[in-house]
Design an enzyme around this catalytic site. Structure first.
Site, short mmCIF file in Angstrom:
data_model
loop_
_atom_site.label_atom_id
_atom_site.label_comp_id
_atom_site.label_asym_id
_atom_site.label_seq_id
_atom_site.Cartn_x
_atom_site.Cartn_y
_atom_site.Cartn_z
N ASN A 164 32.80 40.20 31.44
CA ASN A 164 33.21 41.52 30.96
C ASN A 164 34.71 41.42 30.73
O ASN A 164 35.48 41.35 31.69
CB ASN A 164 32.90 42.60 32.00
CG ASN A 164 33.37 43.97 31.57
OD1 ASN A 164 34.06 44.13 30.57
ND2 ASN A 164 33.02 44.98 32.33
N ARG A 183 36.89 43.45 30.07
CA ARG A 183 37.69 44.54 30.61
C ARG A 183 37.94 44.40 32.11
O ARG A 183 38.73 45.15 32.69
CB ARG A 183 37.02 45.87 30.31
CG ARG A 183 36.94 46.15 28.81
CD ARG A 183 36.41 47.50 28.52
NE ARG A 183 37.38 48.48 28.99
CZ ARG A 183 37.16 49.77 29.01
NH1 ARG A 183 36.01 50.25 28.61
NH2 ARG A 183 38.08 50.60 29.44
N CYS A 184 37.26 43.44 32.75
CA CYS A 184 37.37 43.24 34.19
C CYS A 184 38.42 42.17 34.48
O CYS A 184 38.35 41.05 33.97
CB CYS A 184 36.00 42.82 34.74
SG CYS A 184 36.05 42.26 36.44
N SER A 185 39.38 42.49 35.33
CA SER A 185 40.45 41.53 35.64
C SER A 185 39.91 40.27 36.31
O SER A 185 40.36 39.17 36.01
CB SER A 185 41.53 42.18 36.49
OG SER A 185 41.02 42.58 37.75
N ARG A 195 38.32 38.11 33.66
CA ARG A 195 39.36 37.44 32.85
C ARG A 195 40.02 36.31 33.63
O ARG A 195 40.26 35.23 33.10
CB ARG A 195 40.41 38.45 32.39
CG ARG A 195 39.92 39.43 31.35
CD ARG A 195 41.05 40.22 30.72
NE ARG A 195 41.95 40.84 31.69
CZ ARG A 195 41.81 42.07 32.19
NH1 ARG A 195 40.79 42.82 31.83
NH2 ARG A 195 42.69 42.54 33.05
#
Length: 115
Positions: free
Chosen positions: A8, A10-12, A15
């Site tokens: 995802n 948008r998930c730190s 990433r």
């Protein structure tokens, strides 16, 4: 052997896990599971590769939808699986798979054990 990350962007943590893999010259297949939801067979395979005995072990229980659906640790296995398939946001992330092994990137370094 190929590596896949259920990601995802948008998930730190997701990433960070992807960046960690890339820093180790691993170019994983990226599956953005919120855009391309997984099916029952994939969910079962992920649970098995993670060594989980219950789908609840892969649920993000702090998500609002978890509470809205009235889910709990005591919810029926089939109900939890169905909720995860219908609401992929409930699936813990990121999941990295290599061969017959998988790991959740929380913390990101935990995926190094399967590489």
């Amino acid at each position: 052997m190929s590596v896949t990350i259920y990601h995802n962007p948008r998930c730190s943590k997701s990433r960070e896990t992807l960046a960690l893999l890339e820093s180790r010259d691993v170019q994983p297949e990226i599956v953005e599971y919120l855009k391309t939801p997984i099916d029952e067979a994939t969910l079962s395979t992920l649970l098995q590769k993670l060594g989980f005995t219950s789908a609840h072990q892969l649920v993000r229980s702090k998500e609002t939808i978890y509470k809205e659906l009235g889910l709990s640790k005591d919810s029926d296995e089939a109900r939890i699986r169905q909720a995860m398939l219908e609401n992929p946001k409930l699936i813990e992330r990121p999941i990295v798979v290599k061969g017959e092994q998988a790991a959740i990137g929380r913390p990101p370094e935990s995926v190094l054990d399967i590489l």
